[in-house]
Design an enzyme around this catalytic site. Structure first.
Site, PDB file in Angstrom:
ATOM      1  N   ARG A 174       0.822  -0.865  -0.093  1.00  8.25           N
ATOM      2  CA  ARG A 174      -0.116   0.227   0.284  1.00  8.25           C
ATOM      3  C   ARG A 174       0.412   1.118  -0.127  1.00  8.25           C
ATOM      4  O   ARG A 174       0.298   2.441   0.749  1.00  8.25           O
ATOM      5  CB  ARG A 174      -0.798   0.247   1.326  1.00  8.25           C
ATOM      6  CG  ARG A 174      -1.813  -1.431   0.898  1.00  8.25           C
ATOM      7  CD  ARG A 174      -3.064  -1.108   2.540  1.00  8.25           C
ATOM      8  NE  ARG A 174      -3.923   0.251   1.700  1.00  8.25           N
ATOM      9  CZ  ARG A 174      -4.342   0.641   1.566  1.00  8.25           C
ATOM     10  NH1 ARG A 174      -4.572  -0.730  -0.068  1.00  8.25           N
ATOM     11  NH2 ARG A 174      -5.516   1.206   0.728  1.00  8.25           N
ATOM     12  N   TRP A 175       1.834   1.301  -0.564  1.00  6.89           N
ATOM     13  CA  TRP A 175       3.277   2.204  -1.075  1.00  6.89           C
ATOM     14  C   TRP A 175       2.504   2.576  -2.062  1.00  6.89           C
ATOM     15  O   TRP A 175       3.690   2.951  -2.573  1.00  6.89           O
ATOM     16  CB  TRP A 175       4.810   2.325  -0.337  1.00  6.89           C
ATOM     17  CG  TRP A 175       4.827   1.687   0.426  1.00  6.89           C
ATOM     18  CD1 TRP A 175       4.218   1.220   1.637  1.00  6.89           C
ATOM     19  CD2 TRP A 175       6.196   0.536   0.925  1.00  6.89           C
ATOM     20  NE1 TRP A 175       4.738   0.784   2.846  1.00  6.89           N
ATOM     21  CE2 TRP A 175       6.067   0.251   2.110  1.00  6.89           C
ATOM     22  CE3 TRP A 175       7.758   0.432   0.282  1.00  6.89           C
ATOM     23  CZ2 TRP A 175       7.198  -0.617   3.049  1.00  6.89           C
ATOM     24  CZ3 TRP A 175       8.400  -0.026   1.173  1.00  6.89           C
ATOM     25  CH2 TRP A 175       8.144  -0.412   2.577  1.00  6.89           C
TER      26      TRP A 175
END
Length: 195
Positions: A174-175
């Protein structure tokens, strides 16, 4: 933030949209449209992008529909493209304005006859007592317009003129990568946004 020329976010959109057209199985031009009513209650639905350029993003609708009435009262809207196959989103916030009559006429003339008749027959967003009522209205307009179907006066296009465009690319953990373009006079500022 960096100041970029007026076409910078649209060049990016052209690239991403072309990739979506090549990879999305259905309606790569589908975009969520958010509006708000007089009390500020949001409303969201999917519409289809029919044209775009550096002036903005165009969709067509019945002007007396819920979205048509809400935009007429409050032209500040938001669009969102979600291309799941590419794990991408494009968020566009801006102001909607009606396209010119000639533009609406030209697009309406390209629609299939059934869609043209539907634009006359549908009292979009109004209660419908039964399907037969709508089908009877379609038949009436089919008889009324045996050849060319003119554009109804209550049907046109809205152009969303963006003030902010954000490009979102999914990443592991989720970067995600987020880049925002904000209108600044005749150009745009550009910078990254935390995931």
């Amino acid at each position: 933030m960096t100041i970029l020329p007026h076409n910078a976010p649209f060049t990016r959109f052209a690239d991403w949209f072309a990739e979506a057209q090549a990879s999305e199985p259905n309606d790569p031009n589908a975009m969520a449209l958010a509006t708000a009513d007089a009390d500020g209650a949001p409303s969201l639905r999917v519409v289809l992008l029919k044209a775009w350029d550096e002036r903005g993003f165009v969709f067509y609708t019945n002007l007396t529909s819920q979205k048509g009435r809400e935009i007429a009262a409050n032209p500040r809207v938001h669009l969102n493209f979600h291309w799941k196959s590419l794990q991408r989103q494009v968020r566009i916030g801006g102001t909607a304005a009606l396209v010119i009559e000639a533009e609406a006429d030209a697009y309406f003339a390209t629609r299939p006859r059934e869609s043209q008749l539907g634009a006359w027959a549908s009292l979009q967003s109004a209660p419908l007592p039964d399907r037969a009522t709508f089908e009877a209205r379609l038949a009436d307009y089919d008889r009324q317009f045996p050849d060319v179907v003119p554009r109804p006066p209550h049907w046109s296009g809205w152009r969303v003129m963006p003030a902010r465009i954000e490009y979102w690319q999914a990443r592991d953990g989720r970067w995600h990568e987020r880049e925002a373009y904000l209108r600044a006079g005749d150009g745009w500022t550009h910078g990254l946004v935390y995931p």
